[in-house]
Write an enzyme that holds these catalytic residues in place. Sequence first.
Site: not given
Lengths: 94, 496, 480
Positions: B78, B177, B153
Amino acid sequence: MLSRDEVLKIARLAKLSLTEKEIEFYQQRLGRILTYVEELNALATADTSVVRTIPKDAVAFREDRPIPFGDVRELLKNAPASEADSFLLPQVME
Amino acid sequence: MDFNRLEILDLLEGYQRKEFSPSEVAQSLLTSIEKKDGEIRSFLQVRPDVTLDAARAIEKRSSEIQKLPLYGVPIAIKDNILVTGWQATAASKILKNYVAPFTAMCVERLESAGALILGKTNLDEFAMGSSTENSGVAPTRNPWKTDRVPGGSSGGSAAAVAAGFAPASLGTDTGGSIRQPASLCGLVGVKPTYGRVSRFGLIAFASSLDQAGPLTRSVWDAARVLECMAGYGGKDATVSRSVVPKYTENLNESAFGTVRNLRVGICTSWLEGVDPEVRTAFEAAVEKLKELGMRPVEVELPNVKYALSTYYLVATSEASSNLARFDGVHYGYRTPNPKDLDDLYCRSRGEGFGPEVKLRIMLGTYALSAGYYDAYYGKANQVRRLIQQDFEAAFEKCDVIASPTSPTTAFKIGEKVSDPLTMYLSDIFTLPANLAGIPGISVPVGVDSAKLPIGMQLMGRHFDESTLFQVAYCYERRRGALANAPWRGSKSGAGA
Amino acid sequence: MKNPLEKYEVVIGLEVHAQLLTKSKMFSEAPNQFGANPNEMIGPVCSGQPGSLPIINQTAIDLGVRAGVALHCKIHEESVFARKHYFYPDLPKGYQISQYERPYCTGGYVEFALKDGSVRKINLVRIHFEEDAGKSTHASHGTLVDLNRAGVPLIEIVSEPEMRSSEEAGQYLRKLRSILRYANICDGNMEQGNFRCDANVSIRLHGAKEFGTRVELKNINSFRYVEKAIDYEVSRQADALEQGEKIRQETRGWNAVKGVTEIMREKEMAHDYRYFPDPDLPPLVISPQLIQKITTEMPELPDAKRIRFIEEYQLSEYNADVLTNSQELADFYERVAKGSGNAKSAANWVMNELLGRLNAVGKEIDDTPVSAENLALLVKNVDSDKISGKIAKTVFDEMFASGKSPDAIIAEKGLVQISDPAALEAVVKKIIEASPSEVAGYKSGKTKLLGFFVGQVMKETKGQANPGLVNDLVKKHLDG
């Protein structure tokens, strides 16, 4: 709904420039959220113990041994402007 | 060969038997990304040369394969986790050209275990969001159905694995997330206990809530990634010194014996308002847990209904502080032609941050400001303690707590953006684990009538990921393969 | 206003920031080194990179605890690091890690003597840990920011507003600095910026119960300036009050060139620092065992040394205070005292002759051209009558200029005091014979003329005659 002044005050503290549209937008949004979180006031928490989030066996200390960072110029590479190994700001300070 | 559908275990076995090599696998996945990620937009950066160099380098160490538990495994990271030489933008304009000068501890550990960095994935800007629609670049699409969000997210990380571009990815979880996108994309996602994984190198959102963790297609894979990435490392004062267990060691037949007679806590009142198909699927999953010998127990979590309010004060306060460093001075975006220092700050930040980020910074600033601290941040922390106590009490009566991961399946892109609270309610089941610091895992349980995945969340005691993995593993075995998974090349998916 | 102190009482509180003598920074492993090239001593943490986290330097804590013990504070078993938020180019994280509601020390005191011999005790409010900020340098085309200093460990020592004169403030600072240097906590160098002082100054009518409005003074970077800045500020405030103006609560900077304090260009809005406990750090635990260990390992501190000096060397409070001002000076003095066997005389020579001269040429005791051993020899020479006290001063001047030993100088210049009675008698007799009228005058009762004869003998011997002996001999010969 928060007042315009309140939003501007928060924006000043947080150093955020806002357009007129944004001010209205945040007045609304912040107002909505702040109203929602009021529900916490109903809870009796005077006697609650302090919240701890860090594991008891975490050790926060290190030995006083200096370890220079590999190449400090890497840390300057991301600067918007630099000069002679210093971070450079334009003529904005008095 | 189609590497898109392979799990980590399959890759390791293949490498061992010399059926294929890390560079073959890496090349194949990179090609896949190049051809098909245009539509999904899970990646923000790939560097094929770097990845292939690393693959070739690891091949030279093939004799050490036994000692490298993630030998040749490509992992997507990420983009709020730093990897030296790769961008770290947090999907924000304010970090648009930022190149990481150091590597996060958890990634360093993965690399030491032989893993390959496949690329940096998309996210909601600064990890603030539940759909990846807040990305400052572009939204990511759900590979199951591309008009849907992948969740957030860590939407990019989830989509990359669901699309078959990577066997595993790293996400971060502050309020759900990792788990929520895992649920929306039919994956396994783990939020470790707070303090299990070092946060050094994670662009901080909320310091007392953030944890990095794996998204994978199987429980075994997630256990393998976590056992490699977790642990102290000396650069984070909030990490436990305790030894990280080898979670994969118990993921075999022996797990069934361990799981039998464990008590699974269910908080029925919590399930109100959940999408009916999600509820049905969850209840069916609980039946399966009973078939495994687990005993359902009703538990009370009287204060979880305040989790949203608590989270939105604690997390935003910490975020407002953590994001103060983005000021246009030492790195990141600087507004052109500022008229004075204040202008430089205000416009760099005003122009560089997206609307959701600014909203949260302002909320957090307000909650910490003079005269409001006690009523907001102070109060929220007290309620947080109540929530922690709820879980402490619940775990006296049970060993794991089960709930749906998300109240809905993947919603349409654009569907929830108009009202902040509707979006925030996606996290209703995941927020409490972050507040209490306990670990949580999401496992897919099936799909709804629209063929969108549904996830079940299991939460455990602090540092008891072992139990969670074993329960999840047994459940997964009992459940069988997920139908129509896009990484196996289903019609709407990207892997083919 | 001519003498403000007649009408007004001065109230002074001091905040001192002292950099700790660690090898690495407070929360990171970057080196703690003064004088390096810009941004040579930085790393991810002190430059505030995204993803960086603080880890506490154990030695910094140890030094802080040492300060707490040396200053008689209550050291708390648990204290909390808090984030203090403000935006400034030398503060890369946008917040400083400090301590707010729960500092590691509260209470404590500093004792020191004033010139008049009185001893003052100033209580402390608190001491807390914090990290230093970087430095910005203004150039014509912009501002250059160097983060070498960012993250250096500091302790902030806050006194109660109990000082009542600029002299007290100066002495407090000297004493505090001396304690920190003795205990190897801080270098105490104001010019280098590792020991910094801000003063809070207000005035009020004598006998008033309420404090006046206080003004914060910054940018005071030497001991000399502390007293000057305070004196100036006191007279500025007095003048203002005399003219019916109100004192504004503000921050003023000392302008050394103009010799005045000036308003600093800061935001007029009060800062809202939005303090909250730093979630990246657990509460700081300082165990009783650690405090015990540090207490037992503490070197002899100035107060203990001062008391010992008073007892062992029979010094006055003030002299003892001055001589224990620094470890180096105290050691120097002790070597002279022990070497010469005459503590009182040693004190006089060190304080009245040596320190004055060193000060005049801007030198510290570390750079004294006169070694302790040589000064001790000088004292011995006087005590053994080898030279007179007066000649000794001449010898000392030469010692200071050349660094030579007293014996070498005495020999070179033939300054040995003449104490041989036979030799002196000869001169005495000669003078008496040459001054019949003075002899007559003396014998007729003008006993003061004794001085004349002694003076003549001294002149004849170029000052080298032992004056006491001359006196006796003249008397003996005159009185018959």
